[in-house]
Design a protein around this motif. Sequence first.
Motif: not given
Length: 256
Positions: A206-226
């Motif tokens: 879970r932490n790995y996935f959430m970290s990677e999608i946040k780091k790689r995100n190229v668009m402005l989206t809502d800041d999501y916390t698991y």
Amino acid sequence: MRELKVFIKTLILSFLLFLALFGIVLVIQGANELRVKKEEEHSIVSNVESEPSKTVHVEYDLTGHNDNGTSKLLEHYMESCEDVVARLYIEDTKMETPLVNSDYYFRRNLAGEYATEGTPYIQTMDCFMKNNHNAVIYGHRLDNGEDFGMLEQYLDQSFLDAHQNIMIETSAGTTSWSIISVFPIDVAKESFDYSKCEDFNDVSVRNYFMSEIKKRNVMLTDDYTYQENAQFITLSTCYYPTDPVNGRLVIVAVRK
């Protein structure tokens, strides 16, 4: 002796004459049979053409919903193929497609026939719409810009702002999923394998996935916390600008 030769000659001529007459009879008989056959075929064709068509053409009205609340589209998909589990769509776009439960449809339509566009499928059904799980959904990039072919539009911020929600309809109802990450990736060169990040009961995954999608995100989206018991979907399709073979465009959304 001379009389015998005359007799033999006469016999031969008579036999040849008989063969000639027999051949003529056969030709005449064959011609008559052919004529009768053609007349019969013509009669059959004429009768068939004159009969009204027995084919019934039905135009289906797939708009709206049935009495049980299910859309006519989803009902139609499920009647067409027993492996359909849901319908995915994004309002006011060209995304509207059935979802199946098997990669058998990677290059097949709902009838099981070969089709280059295939049918979008869920990688692991045990992860689909389950708490603390991420369901990876694959679909081909269609050149006409429909279905997964329209996902490239999410690289336009104004489009993303206007279409932040992905809708999934099942027989149980319709759910809304908010997009939290959009990114291209070369699956051959980069180490992040989102397809293996499905079970978020494993905190490390879970932490790995959430970290990677946040780091790689190229668009402005809502800041999501698991949040505990969250449900995710990850849409994956080809993205040629990154690489003609290994390029992918990935969109991650969380159920509202």
